[in-house]
Design a protein around this motif. Structure first.
Motif, PDB file in Angstrom:
ATOM      1  N   VAL A  58       0.839  -1.193   0.000  1.00  0.00           N
ATOM      2  CA  VAL A  58       0.000   0.000   0.000  1.00  0.00           C
ATOM      3  C   VAL A  58       0.872   1.241   0.000  1.00  0.00           C
ATOM      4  CG1 VAL A  58      -1.902  -1.170   1.152  1.00  0.00           C
ATOM      5  CG2 VAL A  58      -0.193   0.046   2.508  1.00  0.00           C
ATOM      6  N   LEU A  59       0.290   2.336  -0.407  1.00  0.00           N
ATOM      7  CA  LEU A  59       1.005   3.608  -0.386  1.00  0.00           C
ATOM      8  C   LEU A  59       1.191   4.076   1.051  1.00  0.00           C
ATOM      9  CD1 LEU A  59      -0.766   5.552  -3.274  1.00  0.00           C
ATOM     10  CD2 LEU A  59       1.404   4.323  -3.365  1.00  0.00           C
ATOM     11  N   THR A  60       2.307   4.720   1.291  1.00  0.00           N
ATOM     12  CA  THR A  60       2.532   5.358   2.581  1.00  0.00           C
ATOM     13  C   THR A  60       1.679   6.624   2.625  1.00  0.00           C
ATOM     14  OG1 THR A  60       4.337   6.704   1.742  1.00  0.00           O
ATOM     15  CG2 THR A  60       4.923   4.526   2.644  1.00  0.00           C
ATOM     16  N   PRO A  61       1.549   7.262   3.796  1.00  0.00           N
ATOM     17  CA  PRO A  61       0.810   8.530   3.825  1.00  0.00           C
ATOM     18  C   PRO A  61       1.366   9.547   2.823  1.00  0.00           C
ATOM     19  CG  PRO A  61       1.107   7.723   6.055  1.00  0.00           C
ATOM     20  CD  PRO A  61       1.916   6.815   5.148  1.00  0.00           C
ATOM     21  N   ALA A  62       2.691   9.625   2.712  1.00  0.00           N
ATOM     22  CA  ALA A  62       3.294  10.535   1.726  1.00  0.00           C
ATOM     23  C   ALA A  62       2.943  10.099   0.309  1.00  0.00           C
ATOM     24  CB  ALA A  62       4.809  10.586   1.910  1.00  0.00           C
ATOM     25  N   GLY A  63       2.893   8.798   0.078  1.00  0.00           N
ATOM     26  CA  GLY A  63       2.528   8.284  -1.239  1.00  0.00           C
ATOM     27  C   GLY A  63       1.096   8.608  -1.609  1.00  0.00           C
ATOM     28  N   ARG A  64       0.172   8.502  -0.623  1.00  0.00           N
ATOM     29  CA  ARG A  64      -1.233   8.849  -0.880  1.00  0.00           C
ATOM     30  C   ARG A  64      -1.369  10.337  -1.185  1.00  0.00           C
ATOM     31  NH1 ARG A  64      -1.773   5.113   3.189  1.00  0.00           N
ATOM     32  NH2 ARG A  64      -2.090   6.677   4.828  1.00  0.00           N
ATOM     33  N   ARG A  65      -0.635  11.160  -0.441  1.00  0.00           N
ATOM     34  CA  ARG A  65      -0.660  12.608  -0.700  1.00  0.00           C
ATOM     35  C   ARG A  65      -0.136  12.880  -2.109  1.00  0.00           C
ATOM     36  NH1 ARG A  65       3.854  14.742   1.877  1.00  0.00           N
ATOM     37  NH2 ARG A  65       4.744  14.316  -0.142  1.00  0.00           N
ATOM     38  N   ASP A  66       0.980  12.230  -2.451  1.00  0.00           N
ATOM     39  CA  ASP A  66       1.562  12.436  -3.772  1.00  0.00           C
ATOM     40  C   ASP A  66       0.632  11.950  -4.885  1.00  0.00           C
ATOM     41  OD1 ASP A  66       3.723  13.503  -2.493  1.00  0.00           O
ATOM     42  OD2 ASP A  66       5.066  11.806  -2.887  1.00  0.00           O
ATOM     43  N   GLU A  95      -2.597  12.029  -4.899  1.00  0.00           N
ATOM     44  CA  GLU A  95      -3.603  13.079  -5.093  1.00  0.00           C
ATOM     45  C   GLU A  95      -3.018  14.252  -5.877  1.00  0.00           C
ATOM     46  OE1 GLU A  95      -5.691  14.249  -1.565  1.00  0.00           O
ATOM     47  OE2 GLU A  95      -5.913  12.168  -0.908  1.00  0.00           O
ATOM     48  N   LEU A  96      -1.783  14.624  -5.547  1.00  0.00           N
ATOM     49  CA  LEU A  96      -1.141  15.731  -6.266  1.00  0.00           C
ATOM     50  C   LEU A  96      -0.879  15.371  -7.727  1.00  0.00           C
ATOM     51  CD1 LEU A  96       1.351  16.879  -3.476  1.00  0.00           C
ATOM     52  CD2 LEU A  96      -0.756  18.034  -4.219  1.00  0.00           C
ATOM     53  N   ILE A  97      -0.493  14.119  -7.970  1.00  0.00           N
ATOM     54  CA  ILE A  97      -0.272  13.649  -9.347  1.00  0.00           C
ATOM     55  C   ILE A  97      -1.572  13.733 -10.130  1.00  0.00           C
ATOM     56  CG2 ILE A  97       0.207  11.593 -10.746  1.00  0.00           C
ATOM     57  CD1 ILE A  97       2.205  10.796  -8.440  1.00  0.00           C
ATOM     58  N   LEU A 113      -2.124  15.953 -13.467  1.00  0.00           N
ATOM     59  CA  LEU A 113      -2.515  15.372 -14.749  1.00  0.00           C
ATOM     60  C   LEU A 113      -3.829  15.968 -15.245  1.00  0.00           C
ATOM     61  CD1 LEU A 113      -1.508  11.659 -14.209  1.00  0.00           C
ATOM     62  CD2 LEU A 113      -0.464  13.286 -15.799  1.00  0.00           C
ATOM     63  N   LYS A 114      -4.740  16.212 -14.320  1.00  0.00           N
ATOM     64  CA  LYS A 114      -6.006  16.818 -14.723  1.00  0.00           C
ATOM     65  C   LYS A 114      -5.765  18.201 -15.325  1.00  0.00           C
ATOM     66  CE  LYS A 114     -10.639  17.887 -13.142  1.00  0.00           C
ATOM     67  NZ  LYS A 114     -11.586  17.840 -12.036  1.00  0.00           N
ATOM     68  N   ARG A 115      -4.895  18.995 -14.690  1.00  0.00           N
ATOM     69  CA  ARG A 115      -4.581  20.325 -15.232  1.00  0.00           C
ATOM     70  C   ARG A 115      -3.932  20.212 -16.612  1.00  0.00           C
ATOM     71  NH1 ARG A 115      -2.714  21.199 -10.039  1.00  0.00           N
ATOM     72  NH2 ARG A 115      -0.562  20.922 -10.723  1.00  0.00           N
ATOM     73  N   ARG A 116      -3.024  19.266 -16.783  1.00  0.00           N
ATOM     74  CA  ARG A 116      -2.323  19.116 -18.063  1.00  0.00           C
ATOM     75  C   ARG A 116      -3.256  18.634 -19.165  1.00  0.00           C
ATOM     76  NH1 ARG A 116       3.676  16.934 -16.739  1.00  0.00           N
ATOM     77  NH2 ARG A 116       3.951  18.122 -14.843  1.00  0.00           N
ATOM     78  N   ARG A 117      -4.262  17.858 -18.804  1.00  0.00           N
ATOM     79  CA  ARG A 117      -5.143  17.285 -19.808  1.00  0.00           C
ATOM     80  C   ARG A 117      -6.356  18.146 -20.097  1.00  0.00           C
ATOM     81  NH1 ARG A 117      -7.503  12.493 -19.657  1.00  0.00           N
ATOM     82  NH2 ARG A 117      -7.251  12.403 -21.884  1.00  0.00           N
TER      83      ARG A 117
END
Length: 169
Positions: A27-35, A37-39, A43-47
């Motif tokens: 599973v993702l770490t807390p930092a991974g889950r935050r990242d 969401e940021l990813i 991607l939504k902004r870029r697309r």
């Protein structure tokens, strides 16, 4: 125009534990889950502007004729037929069905939902020409395999009781 975005996996427990990834579930770490969401936001902004609205498809959609529902090509050039989608999803579901020692979760689009259920119930692909198992976004369909009798059951279809509809603006 075509874009390809390759995203590296956000920080997961196997990375934190210095264990090779891909050999087990991690599973993702807390930092991974935050990242993650940021990813997704990046991607939504870029697309923005590159996707098409449902109205674009609706204007081009032509119903499949009754004598060719499985092999009808829709309005999108190169799109898969219902037969191709059902066959591809069926392969995946059959592979999962061979792994009886644990449960599985499959996340899919609503259109593919019918094909996953049909494959689980071992309905012939030809049934996917007219069959549909209606669902809504975020719904959970429960398919059960009886280990003793080996029956496959559609235990619950498109359950949304877990969704808190009262908080949607």
């Amino acid at each position: 125009m075509q874009d390809l975005y390759v995203v590296t996996h956000p920080h997961a427990e196997h990375t934190a534990q210095d264990v090779v990834g891909g050999w087990h579930n991690s599973v993702l770490t807390p930092a991974g889950r935050r990242d993650a969401e940021l990813i997704a936001k990046a991607l939504k902004r870029r697309r923005t502007g590159t996707s098409r609205p449902n109205s674009w498809l609706a204007q081009r959609q032509a119903p499949a004729p009754d004598d060719n529902r499985l092999d009808h090509r829709g309005p999108v050039a190169g799109a898969e037929t219902r037969r191709e989608i059902a066959s591809r999803i069926g392969e995946c579901v059959r592979e999962l069905m061979n792994e009886l020692d644990h449960d599985h979760i499959v996340v899919t689009h609503g259109f593919a939902h019918t094909f996953a259920i049909s494959a689980w119930l071992q309905l012939p692909v030809e049934a996917a020409g007219f069959a549909t198992f209606a669902t809504t976004p975020g719904a959970i369909t429960h398919l059960r395999h009886d280990g003793y009798w080996r029956n496959r059951t559609l235990a619950q279809l498109a359950d949304t009781s877990h969704l808190d509809r009262g908080t949607i603006a």
